[in-house]
Design an enzyme around this catalytic site. Structure first.
Site, PDB file in Angstrom:
ATOM      1  N   ARG A  38       0.657  -1.275   0.153  1.00 24.05           N
ATOM      2  CA  ARG A  38       0.250  -0.028  -0.097  1.00 24.05           C
ATOM      3  C   ARG A  38       0.657   1.194   0.116  1.00 24.05           C
ATOM      4  O   ARG A  38       0.711   2.077  -0.445  1.00 24.05           O
ATOM      5  CB  ARG A  38      -1.320  -0.053   0.988  1.00 24.05           C
ATOM      6  CG  ARG A  38      -1.890  -0.675   1.099  1.00 24.05           C
ATOM      7  CD  ARG A  38      -2.867  -1.410   2.553  1.00 24.05           C
ATOM      8  NE  ARG A  38      -1.558  -2.034   3.079  1.00 24.05           N
ATOM      9  CZ  ARG A  38      -1.995  -2.877   4.237  1.00 24.05           C
ATOM     10  NH1 ARG A  38      -3.362  -3.636   4.750  1.00 24.05           N
ATOM     11  NH2 ARG A  38      -1.214  -3.533   4.997  1.00 24.05           N
ATOM     12  N   ILE A  39       2.165   1.223   0.825  1.00 26.99           N
ATOM     13  CA  ILE A  39       2.180   2.027   0.679  1.00 26.99           C
ATOM     14  C   ILE A  39       3.371   2.252  -0.669  1.00 26.99           C
ATOM     15  O   ILE A  39       3.740   3.891  -0.778  1.00 26.99           O
ATOM     16  CB  ILE A  39       3.905   2.552   2.277  1.00 26.99           C
ATOM     17  CG1 ILE A  39       3.059   2.276   3.819  1.00 26.99           C
ATOM     18  CG2 ILE A  39       4.783   3.766   1.779  1.00 26.99           C
ATOM     19  CD1 ILE A  39       3.758   1.986   4.526  1.00 26.99           C
ATOM     20  N   ARG A  97       7.029  -9.768  -4.324  1.00 29.74           N
ATOM     21  CA  ARG A  97       7.074 -10.964  -4.213  1.00 29.74           C
ATOM     22  C   ARG A  97       6.146 -11.753  -4.825  1.00 29.74           C
ATOM     23  O   ARG A  97       6.770 -12.851  -6.173  1.00 29.74           O
ATOM     24  CB  ARG A  97       6.528 -11.402  -2.579  1.00 29.74           C
ATOM     25  CG  ARG A  97       7.844 -11.527  -0.866  1.00 29.74           C
ATOM     26  CD  ARG A  97       7.069 -11.562  -0.273  1.00 29.74           C
ATOM     27  NE  ARG A  97       6.302 -10.499   0.721  1.00 29.74           N
ATOM     28  CZ  ARG A  97       5.346  -9.731   1.237  1.00 29.74           C
ATOM     29  NH1 ARG A  97       5.407 -11.071   2.297  1.00 29.74           N
ATOM     30  NH2 ARG A  97       4.733  -9.436   1.280  1.00 29.74           N
ATOM     31  N   THR A  98       4.990 -10.872  -4.753  1.00 29.54           N
ATOM     32  CA  THR A  98       3.857 -10.992  -6.459  1.00 29.54           C
ATOM     33  C   THR A  98       3.797  -9.928  -7.209  1.00 29.54           C
ATOM     34  O   THR A  98       4.225  -9.135  -6.457  1.00 29.54           O
ATOM     35  CB  THR A  98       2.993 -11.979  -5.820  1.00 29.54           C
ATOM     36  OG1 THR A  98       2.079 -10.887  -4.724  1.00 29.54           O
ATOM     37  CG2 THR A  98       3.032 -13.123  -4.964  1.00 29.54           C
ATOM     38  N   ARG A 110      12.955  -0.797   6.870  1.00 28.36           N
ATOM     39  CA  ARG A 110      12.775  -1.429   8.109  1.00 28.36           C
ATOM     40  C   ARG A 110      14.547  -1.609   8.197  1.00 28.36           C
ATOM     41  O   ARG A 110      15.176  -1.795   7.380  1.00 28.36           O
ATOM     42  CB  ARG A 110      12.673  -2.325   8.840  1.00 28.36           C
ATOM     43  CG  ARG A 110      11.462  -2.077   9.258  1.00 28.36           C
ATOM     44  CD  ARG A 110      11.341  -1.963  10.618  1.00 28.36           C
ATOM     45  NE  ARG A 110       9.924  -2.117  11.095  1.00 28.36           N
ATOM     46  CZ  ARG A 110       9.387  -1.055  11.282  1.00 28.36           C
ATOM     47  NH1 ARG A 110       9.149  -0.190  10.503  1.00 28.36           N
ATOM     48  NH2 ARG A 110       7.781  -1.199  11.867  1.00 28.36           N
ATOM     49  N   GLU A 168      18.806   0.532  15.651  1.00 27.93           N
ATOM     50  CA  GLU A 168      18.243   2.273  15.794  1.00 27.93           C
ATOM     51  C   GLU A 168      17.439   2.006  17.324  1.00 27.93           C
ATOM     52  O   GLU A 168      17.043   0.709  17.641  1.00 27.93           O
ATOM     53  CB  GLU A 168      17.157   3.018  14.598  1.00 27.93           C
ATOM     54  CG  GLU A 168      15.988   1.508  15.348  1.00 27.93           C
ATOM     55  CD  GLU A 168      14.977   2.341  13.670  1.00 27.93           C
ATOM     56  OE1 GLU A 168      15.454   2.822  12.252  1.00 27.93           O
ATOM     57  OE2 GLU A 168      14.120   2.509  13.948  1.00 27.93           O
ATOM     58  N   HIS A 222      13.930   7.676  11.614  1.00 32.06           N
ATOM     59  CA  HIS A 222      12.022   7.183  11.760  1.00 32.06           C
ATOM     60  C   HIS A 222      10.617   8.250  11.993  1.00 32.06           C
ATOM     61  O   HIS A 222      10.066   7.153  12.982  1.00 32.06           O
ATOM     62  CB  HIS A 222      11.907   5.877  12.677  1.00 32.06           C
ATOM     63  CG  HIS A 222      11.384   4.837  12.642  1.00 32.06           C
ATOM     64  ND1 HIS A 222      12.200   3.850  12.583  1.00 32.06           N
ATOM     65  CD2 HIS A 222      10.509   4.481  12.223  1.00 32.06           C
ATOM     66  CE1 HIS A 222      11.068   2.522  12.552  1.00 32.06           C
ATOM     67  NE2 HIS A 222       9.592   3.347  11.785  1.00 32.06           N
ATOM     68  N   ILE A 223      10.487   9.179  11.362  1.00 28.06           N
ATOM     69  CA  ILE A 223       9.572   9.730  11.356  1.00 28.06           C
ATOM     70  C   ILE A 223       9.046   9.679  10.499  1.00 28.06           C
ATOM     71  O   ILE A 223       7.578  10.689   9.524  1.00 28.06           O
ATOM     72  CB  ILE A 223      10.574  11.130  11.884  1.00 28.06           C
ATOM     73  CG1 ILE A 223      11.085  11.529  10.438  1.00 28.06           C
ATOM     74  CG2 ILE A 223      11.017  10.807  12.849  1.00 28.06           C
ATOM     75  CD1 ILE A 223      11.259  13.128  10.445  1.00 28.06           C
TER      76      ILE A 223
HETATM   77  C1  8YV Z   1       5.956   4.419  13.128  1.00 27.18           C
HETATM   78  C2  8YV Z   1       6.853   2.621  11.274  1.00 27.18           C
HETATM   79  O1  8YV Z   1       5.657   4.847  13.684  1.00 27.18           O
HETATM   80  O2  8YV Z   1       4.173   2.075  11.445  1.00 27.18           O
HETATM   81  C3  8YV Z   1       5.579   1.133  10.440  1.00 27.18           C
HETATM   82  O3  8YV Z   1       5.403   0.210  10.666  1.00 27.18           O
HETATM   83  O4  8YV Z   1       7.649   2.189  11.163  1.00 27.18           O
HETATM   84  C4  8YV Z   1       6.081   3.804  12.224  1.00 27.18           C
HETATM   85  O5  8YV Z   1       4.978   4.512  11.110  1.00 27.18           O
HETATM   86  C5  8YV Z   1       6.817   3.555  14.416  1.00 27.18           C
HETATM   87  O6  8YV Z   1       7.034   1.316  14.147  1.00 27.18           O
HETATM   88  C6  8YV Z   1       6.852   3.195  15.892  1.00 27.18           C
HETATM   89  O7  8YV Z   1       5.705   1.800  16.252  1.00 27.18           O
END
Ligand code: 8YV
Length: 329
Positions: A153-154, A174-175, A235, A264, A282-283
């Site tokens: 989706r992202i 993957r698919t 990630r 992290e 991670h924002i």
């Molecule tokens: C979160 C993210 O802010 O949704 C996720 O998977 O990586 C971020 O949107 C982070 O994981 C904290 O929960």
């Protein structure tokens, strides 16, 4: 009243919502370590976490626990085999963050391509005496080729934005996604190797699994064009950060944008010593509206999974819906 743990500081009004249904233990202090989290979970029926590691041992030490609602779409912080074996439900917060995360992906990719962090540091350092025709020459976005690895989706929200920049879109997943989505996004499915060889801007939006640990390492970076950029929104651990720092230092690729890191909030120090990188903590989902939506969705899941509220028994986002659930203590 059932008891829930809120493992992190979150919006106080979301805590108030949970207090309507539960006795709430709210951690407003530092992130809980494994020992403290184990203790705080021990007498709880449910928990709301945000990236906290939840292990099989923690579930075993919390016999009443029936659900852990993660305030994130990713849930690699949960030992899912452990959740399934213990019949504990896990939930996540998909969709509500797609657009904000895609916006941020573009910001990071463009900042890397146009060397914005490097230029800002230079400016702040007082080095700007005169304009130079070759100062901070970067890579164009418009008319270039975007490579999206992970067309969920992202990834789709990211690819959709490429049209305005007249870009060609390649993707690997993957698919293959449905033909209608490929057509809408004008996105072409290719192998990972072909994508790395052909894309000018590679963006990673795939979930972390043990199988894709270091999916981008020295060998993959070597396939990329020397003027290409790499952006990791997904990630830490998907990219071999040491190999990336090395590739950047030797200009084997032009630049990188990283929002996530191996280990992290600690960072590989090698990343801090290369100039051609944009680093953010991670924002990608961090807008007021989106973080609120995530917190409320995590609360919705927790309330419903514990049999309360308007959707009692029907949490919207179960990750392992096959678990029958632990009996209510
Ligand atoms: C979160 C993210 O802010 O949704 C996720 O998977 O990586 C971020 O949107 C982070 O994981 C904290 O929960």
């Amino acid at each position: 009243m059932q008891k829930v743990l809120i493992a992190r500081p979150i919006f106080p009004d979301v805590v108030e919502r949970l207090r309507q249904y539960f006795e709430v233990d709210w951690n407003t202090g530092e992130v809980l370590g494994a020992e403290a989290l184990t203790q705080r979970l021990a007498d709880k029926d449910g928990a709301l976490t945000a990236g906290d590691t939840v292990s099989a041992a923690m579930l075993a030490a919390a016999p009443r626990l029936r659900v852990v609602a993660n305030m994130a779409v990713g849930y690699n912080n949960f030992d899912m085999d452990g959740f399934n074996a213990a019949h504990v439900l896990a939930t996540n917060t998909p969709d509500v963050l797609n657009e904000s995360t895609a916006d941020f992906g573009w910001a990071l990719m463009m900042a890397a391509a146009r060397r914005m962090a490097e230029a800002e540091h230079w400016l702040r350092g007082g080095h700007w005496q005169k304009w130079a025709y070759d100062g901070f020459l970067g890579a164009d976005i418009h008319g270039s080729t975007l490579g999206v690895i992970g067309m969920g989706r992202i990834g789709q929200a990211l690819a959709r934005r490429a049209r305005g920049f007249n870009m060609q879109v390649l993707y690997h997943n993957r698919t293959r996604v449905a033909p209608a989505i490929e057509a809408e996004l004008n996105a072409h499915y290719v192998s990972k190797e072909a994508l790395l060889q052909r894309a000018d801007h590679v963006v990673l939006v795939l979930p972390y699994t043990p199988q894709n640990h270091h999916a981008i390492g020295a060998a993959e970076l070597a396939l990329m064009k020397p003027n290409a950029t790499l952006t990791n929104l997904a990630r830490g651990g998907i990219v071999d950060d040491a190999a990336l720092a090395d590739a950047l230092r030797h200009k084997r690729i032009a630049a990188a944008g990283l929002d996530v890191f191996e280990g992290e909030p600690q960072l590989n120090p090698a990343l801090l010593s290369v100039p051609n990188i944009v680093l953010t903590p991670h924002i990608a989902s961090a807008t007021e509206a989106t973080r609120r939506a995530m917190a409320n969705l995590a609360a919705d899941n927790l309330i419903a999974a514990l049999g309360e509220g308007p959707n009692a028994g029907r949490p919207p986002n179960p990750v392992n819906p096959q678990v029958s659930g632990r009996a209510r203590a």
